[in-house]
Design a protein around this motif. Structure first.
Motif, PDB file in Angstrom:
ATOM      1  N   PHE A  72      -3.163   8.840  -7.391  1.00 44.07           N
ATOM      2  CA  PHE A  72      -3.492   7.789  -6.436  1.00 44.07           C
ATOM      3  C   PHE A  72      -4.167   8.393  -5.213  1.00 44.07           C
ATOM      4  CE2 PHE A  72      -1.559   4.699  -8.896  1.00 44.07           C
ATOM      5  CZ  PHE A  72      -1.462   3.466  -8.259  1.00 44.07           C
ATOM      6  N   THR A  73      -5.327   7.845  -4.864  1.00 41.56           N
ATOM      7  CA  THR A  73      -6.008   8.217  -3.631  1.00 41.56           C
ATOM      8  C   THR A  73      -5.367   7.464  -2.467  1.00 41.56           C
ATOM      9  OG1 THR A  73      -7.575   6.404  -3.877  1.00 41.56           O
ATOM     10  CG2 THR A  73      -8.187   8.527  -4.865  1.00 41.56           C
ATOM     11  N   GLU A  74      -5.745   7.829  -1.263  1.00 41.04           N
ATOM     12  CA  GLU A  74      -5.230   7.128  -0.083  1.00 41.04           C
ATOM     13  C   GLU A  74      -5.623   5.658  -0.126  1.00 41.04           C
ATOM     14  OE1 GLU A  74      -5.635   7.193   4.811  1.00 41.04           O
ATOM     15  OE2 GLU A  74      -6.287   8.923   3.620  1.00 41.04           O
ATOM     16  N   GLY A  75      -6.852   5.380  -0.545  1.00 41.92           N
ATOM     17  CA  GLY A  75      -7.318   4.003  -0.599  1.00 41.92           C
ATOM     18  C   GLY A  75      -6.500   3.146  -1.540  1.00 41.92           C
ATOM     19  N   LEU A  76      -6.135   3.704  -2.704  1.00 45.23           N
ATOM     20  CA  LEU A  76      -5.329   2.938  -3.656  1.00 45.23           C
ATOM     21  C   LEU A  76      -3.915   2.726  -3.144  1.00 45.23           C
ATOM     22  CD1 LEU A  76      -6.455   4.409  -7.095  1.00 45.23           C
ATOM     23  CD2 LEU A  76      -6.951   2.153  -6.157  1.00 45.23           C
ATOM     24  N   LEU A  77      -3.385   3.717  -2.434  1.00 44.13           N
ATOM     25  CA  LEU A  77      -2.040   3.576  -1.868  1.00 44.13           C
ATOM     26  C   LEU A  77      -1.984   2.465  -0.824  1.00 44.13           C
ATOM     27  CD1 LEU A  77      -1.090   7.339  -1.439  1.00 44.13           C
ATOM     28  CD2 LEU A  77       0.007   5.719  -3.000  1.00 44.13           C
ATOM     29  N   LEU A  78      -3.058   2.305  -0.074  1.00 43.88           N
ATOM     30  CA  LEU A  78      -3.065   1.349   1.030  1.00 43.88           C
ATOM     31  C   LEU A  78      -3.527  -0.043   0.630  1.00 43.88           C
ATOM     32  CD1 LEU A  78      -4.491   3.622   3.891  1.00 43.88           C
ATOM     33  CD2 LEU A  78      -2.113   2.944   3.487  1.00 43.88           C
ATOM     34  N   ARG A  79      -3.907  -0.237  -0.618  1.00 47.67           N
ATOM     35  CA  ARG A  79      -4.353  -1.567  -1.047  1.00 47.67           C
ATOM     36  C   ARG A  79      -3.206  -2.558  -0.958  1.00 47.67           C
ATOM     37  NH1 ARG A  79      -9.210  -1.741  -3.968  1.00 47.67           N
ATOM     38  NH2 ARG A  79      -8.540  -3.607  -5.065  1.00 47.67           N
TER      39      ARG A  79
END
Length: 401
Positions: A72-79
């Protein structure tokens, strides 16, 4: 066809302390050129590839009932939207370049409270990463980057907190033994497929007939009398074949090894010989044997389409590509014992020709490589489908049970 439909997936096994497969780390790639596999950057592209995996390929086809580690990238974590994965089977792996901001930590905490297992990737005990430790169920430690001194210092502290530890980049049996003694729970790397070099060691005599049998059963000009002679040289092999033959023909008394060979049939002999060489080797994890069969079937599927050589030649190249690791001998030494066509030998040693290209492709997919040459006439999607079909074939044999 939309290029976002061209999916590559690699999987790397994660072992427990008994060298049984606990999980697979899944590596996702999408194609951006006609004949090369490349990463498509961005969180939306990554999410689309993952969606295609679950929607089109099916998780069970890739990992069976084992756990799946997904990066998981940061972007996917924050979705805002929540992951649709099965919580008990998917492990969310936080990549090493994600910063422990308040927003990221809150997102990870929420995922964990929702029932997801959280793993930290490529951990090296850097002070900046310490905030993640309180939210991690599993910490994947890069043992090559960390070094033995730091491992001895930090591992007991994490174990006291109840964190499960995974040793990453384990390359040798010695590293595996060291990490196991320290208390690591899981292991990932190529220690299981690297030959253990022992000076002066020769190939045990009881393995030579098996190798010769494998060589001959895939020979286009196979001689059944020759196969009978090879099997007859080894008491253990003869006993196994006679037992199998008796099970398949209870109303027919076996009069000789050759009688059993003829009744057993060439195709069944090929399958039996392939499994025979992969069995009864206690110091090797079953995942290595599974890898051999996945490679063999993948190469065979490629060969059926390419059509320049027999599909059996392709199968043989894939099957024998791990033989050095299985037998703890240099591949060249082992091939000297076998009467293979020079194209097969060159594919195995040099990776040359269409046989070698098929083998390099499956190795690249295993390792999650992002740039490799495709076999002639294959689209990225077709290569991925062949790899999935090969995994399903190998899993169906239940050799790892």
């Amino acid at each position: 066809m939309d290029k976002m439909n061209d999916i590559y997936i690699g999987r790397q096994p994660i072992f427990d302390t008994n060298m049984h497969v606990y999980a697979y780390e899944l590596l996702f790639r999408a194609n951006s050129e006609e004949n090369r596999a490349k990463v498509i950057g961005g969180d939306s592209a990554t999410a689309q590839v993952i969606m295609n995996l679950f929607g089109d390929m099916g998780l069970s086809a890739v990992v069976g009932d084992r756990k799946a580690f997904i990066n998981f990238t940061e972007g996917l974590l924050l979705r805002e939207n929540r992951p649709f994965f099965p919580r008990k089977q998917v492990v969310i792996e936080v990549l090493e370049d994600v910063e422990p901001t308040a927003e990221v930590l809150a997102a990870i905490d929420k995922l964990r409270r929702e029932g997801f297992t959280i793993a930290l990737d490529d951990y090296i005990f850097h002070p900046n990463a310490v905030p993640f430790e309180a939210y991690a169920d599993i910490i994947k430690v890069d043992i090559l980057e960390t070094g033995p001194k730091k491992l001895v210092e930090h591992v007991p502290l994490l174990k006291e907190r109840g964190v499960r530890l995974l040793a990453e980049k384990v390359e040798t049996r010695e590293q595996f033994d060291f990490c196991q003694k320290l208390g690591f729970d899981y292991f990932q790397g190529y220690f299981f497929s690297r030959p253990k070099i022992i000076q002066g060691k020769s190939l045990p005599s009881n393995k030579i007939p098996v190798l010769r049998l494998l060589s001959n059963v895939y020979d286009p000009d196979v001689d059944m009398h020759q196969l009978s002679s090879i099997i007859g040289q080894d008491v253990s092999m003869s006993q196994k074949l006679l037992k199998m033959a008796s099970l398949s023909g209870k109303n027919h008394e076996v009069t000789s090894i050759h009688d059993a060979v003829v009744r057993f049939g060439l195709k069944r002999l090929q399958s039996w010989a392939s499994v025979l060489v992969l069995s009864n080797i206690d110091d090797k994890p079953s995942e290595l044997f599974l890898m051999s069969l996945i490679r063999a079937k993948f190469c065979e599927l490629i060969g059926e389409r390419v059509g320049d050589l027999s599909k059996d030649s392709y199968f043989t190249v894939g099957l024998f590509s791990t033989l050095d690791a299985i037998m703890d001998q240099p591949l060249q030494t082992l091939l000297d014992e076998l009467n293979f066509d020079h194209k097969i030998k060159e594919a195995l040693i040099k990776g040359s020709g269409s046989l070698g290209l098929a083998l390099k492709a499956v190795k690249a997919m295993e390792a999650g490589k992002i740039d490799f040459e495709l076999p002639e006439g294959f689209s990225p999607s077709e290569v991925s489908q062949s790899y999935l079909a090969a995994m399903e074939f190998a899993e169906s044999l239940n050799l790892t049970e």
